[in-house]
Design an enzyme around this catalytic site. Sequence first.
Site, PDB file in Angstrom:
ATOM      1  N   LYS A 248      47.675  52.726  42.808  1.00  0.00           N
ATOM      2  CA  LYS A 248      48.397  53.869  42.227  1.00  0.00           C
ATOM      3  C   LYS A 248      49.446  54.409  43.190  1.00  0.00           C
ATOM      4  CE  LYS A 248      44.849  53.374  39.557  1.00  0.00           C
ATOM      5  NZ  LYS A 248      44.458  53.351  38.194  1.00  0.00           N
TER       6      LYS A 248
ATOM      7  N   TRP B 182      33.950  57.272  36.893  1.00  0.00           N
ATOM      8  CA  TRP B 182      34.835  56.250  36.315  1.00  0.00           C
ATOM      9  C   TRP B 182      33.952  55.168  35.690  1.00  0.00           C
ATOM     10  CZ3 TRP B 182      37.000  51.644  39.360  1.00  0.00           C
ATOM     11  CH2 TRP B 182      37.969  50.960  38.604  1.00  0.00           C
TER      12      TRP B 182
ATOM     13  N   ASP C 194      35.062  56.632  47.341  1.00  0.00           N
ATOM     14  CA  ASP C 194      36.045  55.839  46.596  1.00  0.00           C
ATOM     15  C   ASP C 194      37.332  56.659  46.554  1.00  0.00           C
ATOM     16  OD1 ASP C 194      37.549  54.371  44.848  1.00  0.00           O
ATOM     17  OD2 ASP C 194      36.227  54.635  43.114  1.00  0.00           O
TER      18      ASP C 194
HETATM   19  C1  LIG Z   1      38.119  55.978  40.683  1.00  0.00           C
HETATM   20  C2  LIG Z   1      38.751  54.637  40.839  1.00  0.00           C
HETATM   21  N1  LIG Z   1      38.321  53.834  41.804  1.00  0.00           N
HETATM   22  C3  LIG Z   1      38.853  52.626  41.995  1.00  0.00           C
HETATM   23  C4  LIG Z   1      39.845  52.150  41.191  1.00  0.00           C
HETATM   24  C5  LIG Z   1      40.310  50.765  41.476  1.00  0.00           C
HETATM   25  O1  LIG Z   1      41.572  50.457  41.307  1.00  0.00           O
HETATM   26  P1  LIG Z   1      42.210  49.020  41.541  1.00  0.00           P
HETATM   27  O2  LIG Z   1      41.130  47.994  41.531  1.00  0.00           O
HETATM   28  O3  LIG Z   1      43.171  48.875  40.450  1.00  0.00           O
HETATM   29  O4  LIG Z   1      42.843  49.100  42.890  1.00  0.00           O
HETATM   30  C6  LIG Z   1      40.323  52.944  40.147  1.00  0.00           C
HETATM   31  C7  LIG Z   1      41.362  52.472  39.220  1.00  0.00           C
HETATM   32  O5  LIG Z   1      41.578  52.951  38.160  1.00  0.00           O
HETATM   33  C8  LIG Z   1      39.770  54.221  39.975  1.00  0.00           C
HETATM   34  O6  LIG Z   1      40.184  55.042  39.012  1.00  0.00           O
END
Ligand SMILES: Cc1ncc(COP(=O)(O)O)c(C=O)c1O
Length: 396
Positions: A246, A130, A211
């Site tokens: 999500k 990511w 993660d």
């Molecule tokens: C792989 C991954 N890790 C962590 C996150 C963190 O998400 P958030 O900070 O919106 O909770 C995301 C969000 O797109 C993600 O795709």
Amino acid sequence: MFESLSALSPDPILGLSAAFKKDPNPAKIDLGVGVYKDEQGLTPILDCVSQAQQMLLASETSKVYITPQGNQGYINGMVELLLGHNSAVTSANRVAAVQAPGGCGALRILAELLVRVNKNTRVWVSDPTWANHIPLLGDAGIDLQIYPYFDKNSASIKFDEMMDCLSKVSADDVVLLHGCCHNPTGADLNKEQWQQLTALASKVGFLPFIDIAYQGFGDGIDEDAYGLRLMAENLEEVIVAASCSKNFGLYRERVGLAAIICKDQSTKDIAQSQIQSVARGIYSMPPSYGGALVDIILNNKSLNDIWISEVEAMRTRMAELRAMLVSNLEDQNVDKDFSFINKQKGMFSFLCIPPEQVQALRDQHAIYFVDSSRVNIAGINHKNVSVLAKAIAQTL
Ligand SMILES: Cc1ncc(COP(=O)(O)O)c(C=O)c1O
């Protein structure tokens, strides 16, 4: 003062959203930002969340700060969700955890903690990973290294190369793994691969950093935690960044969890004090609202049942959309075999097409997704799928 800095180009994914909004084409399709959408293209509030909001409104009596570690009911509920009921690790009191502002906040505070342990900490990330992992970890001072993960030509995981690379890392190194629904590829390790990786972590001594931002979007809520639970049960130390953005649809409430599984209770006490002090040095206390909602949902049987069925509905819908896209592409008689899309998990798929074709789809068909060819599967619906398949066929 700030003239000494230079203006930066917009974040590629957020820039894509802005370009999509500006595009006047009524047939435009947004497969960019990773947000779940329903058949109407909306991201509604989950029913369990609406009900929890009512309950919170009726019961909340103060807006005074919550504690630095966050809402304990939320933390306990999340640790159980991640590690399972009756986890030996939880019973042995080996888990330090704080409520964090989103999965991003969790990633960042864990990165800061790793730098406290060793300012030269190396974290290995998958190729690709990511995009936001890079600034979230790198800006904390982490030395980022890359391990092989996904082969675009065969649309599959390069498991042997990955294992070979990770067998040579140092015992002080950290390896970032996607708990499920790998972002951006949608290609997940299977059970046997998790078992081999756990054995390797035990042999080499590296610290797994998991993660998990899509629990429930792949194969199921418990199924998606398989790798995490296996590592937690078999290794002395694992660190975890979890997100409720999500699976609870709480994107804007910023709710996540940073957890550290320690080798024993006394190390857990050290880790708990350190992670709280890291958080204190960045934002002091987490926002309350999202964690309070998840606390209610996870700890109320009837809301929890609703949540489980809502996650199932999102998961099933995304699997159906994958199948629908593949069959529409087959109907177009494209030369490329896209059946791999059905094997990928969660919200994303890599179409495994070159950036020029991604650009052509944007310019000629108003179909927006990132250059890597990652598409948000949830952006597909019964109305746009045939347009999408035809456009891909024309562009290939
Ligand atoms: C792989 C991954 N890790 C962590 C996150 C963190 O998400 P958030 O900070 O919106 O909770 C995301 C969000 O797109 C993600 O795709």
